[in-house]
Design an enzyme around this catalytic site. Structure first.
Site, mmCIF file in Angstrom:
data_model
loop_
_atom_site.group_PDB
_atom_site.id
_atom_site.type_symbol
_atom_site.label_atom_id
_atom_site.label_comp_id
_atom_site.label_asym_id
_atom_site.label_seq_id
_atom_site.Cartn_x
_atom_site.Cartn_y
_atom_site.Cartn_z
ATOM 1 N N HIS A 172 0.841 -1.183 0.000
ATOM 2 C CA HIS A 172 0.000 0.000 0.000
ATOM 3 C C HIS A 172 0.884 1.243 0.000
ATOM 4 C CE1 HIS A 172 0.536 -0.696 4.465
ATOM 5 N NE2 HIS A 172 0.892 0.569 4.369
HETATM 6 P P1 TYD Z 1 -2.427 -4.052 7.491
HETATM 7 O O1 TYD Z 1 -2.659 -2.699 6.913
HETATM 8 O O2 TYD Z 1 -2.914 -5.236 6.747
HETATM 9 O O3 TYD Z 1 -0.876 -4.233 7.758
HETATM 10 P P2 TYD Z 1 0.319 -4.174 6.673
HETATM 11 O O4 TYD Z 1 -0.218 -3.450 5.472
HETATM 12 O O5 TYD Z 1 1.380 -3.385 7.350
HETATM 13 O O6 TYD Z 1 0.745 -5.557 6.361
HETATM 14 O O7 TYD Z 1 -3.025 -4.040 8.971
HETATM 15 C C1 TYD Z 1 -3.418 -5.217 9.625
HETATM 16 C C2 TYD Z 1 -4.667 -4.921 10.443
HETATM 17 O O8 TYD Z 1 -4.388 -4.013 11.502
HETATM 18 C C3 TYD Z 1 -5.774 -4.315 9.622
HETATM 19 O O9 TYD Z 1 -6.977 -4.913 10.053
HETATM 20 C C4 TYD Z 1 -5.764 -2.849 10.000
HETATM 21 C C5 TYD Z 1 -5.246 -2.871 11.417
HETATM 22 N N1 TYD Z 1 -4.466 -1.679 11.806
HETATM 23 C C6 TYD Z 1 -4.936 -0.866 12.820
HETATM 24 O O10 TYD Z 1 -6.020 -1.081 13.380
HETATM 25 N N2 TYD Z 1 -4.191 0.212 13.201
HETATM 26 C C7 TYD Z 1 -3.006 0.482 12.620
HETATM 27 O O11 TYD Z 1 -2.337 1.464 13.002
HETATM 28 C C8 TYD Z 1 -2.515 -0.376 11.561
HETATM 29 C C9 TYD Z 1 -1.210 -0.096 10.878
HETATM 30 C C10 TYD Z 1 -3.286 -1.446 11.189
#
Ligand code: TYD
Length: 130
Positions: A48
């Site tokens: 992302h």
């Molecule tokens: P995700 O965006 O999939 O992590 P990455 O892209 O870094 O692999 O996030 C995993 C889950 O955590 C998703 O359900 C969103 C949640 N999340 C939060 O609630 N708060 C946050 O600050 C972050 C980064 C993720």
């Protein structure tokens, strides 16, 4: 803008300590800290970009590869030291690969979590930066 930051360890005979302060090592007001750990073998994360967020990313323990793509240039940086941080300021696609089992990836962010700030589709990212 992507910038590598060398954190200064305040080591002595007991070991090491790094302090990160707003307006010193961190050029924004930290609103959120999160960390990724216990990443399973062969798992990649991220995929992302953010529309408005600034982040400083570093591996507090272990290592992973951070792929950064500004839509023109891709670079992969091995985050393998608690002394090496990456500042990301701008709309940059990021992916994390090749986590070691002990990797604790720390992220300091300039804002609280906001799903509407995410670009999670690569073509949407390319359109956004045009
Ligand atoms: P995700 O965006 O999939 O992590 P990455 O892209 O870094 O692999 O996030 C995993 C889950 O955590 C998703 O359900 C969103 C949640 N999340 C939060 O609630 N708060 C946050 O600050 C972050 C980064 C993720």
């Amino acid at each position: 803008m992507i910038k590598q930051i060398e954190f200064k360890p305040r080591g002595d005979e007991r070991g090491s300590l790094i302090a990160l302060e707003v307006n010193q090592e961190i050029p924004f007001s930290i609103q959120r800290i999160y960390y990724i750990y216990g990443t399973k073998p062969d798992v990649s994360r991220g995929f992302h970009a953010h529309k408005n967020l600034q982040q400083v990313i570093f591996a507090a323990s272990g290592a992973c590869d951070l792929l950064l793509d500004d839509g023109v240039t891709k670079q992969t940086i091995r985050l393998d030291s608690p002394e090496k941080g990456i500042l990301i300021n701008g709309v940059v696609w990021r992916e994390m690969h090749n986590f070691t089992p002990d990797c604790v990836l720390m992220v300091l962010a300039s804002d609280v979590y906001d799903e509407s700030d995410y670009l999670r589709d690569y073509d949407e990212f390319l359109n956004w930066i045009k």
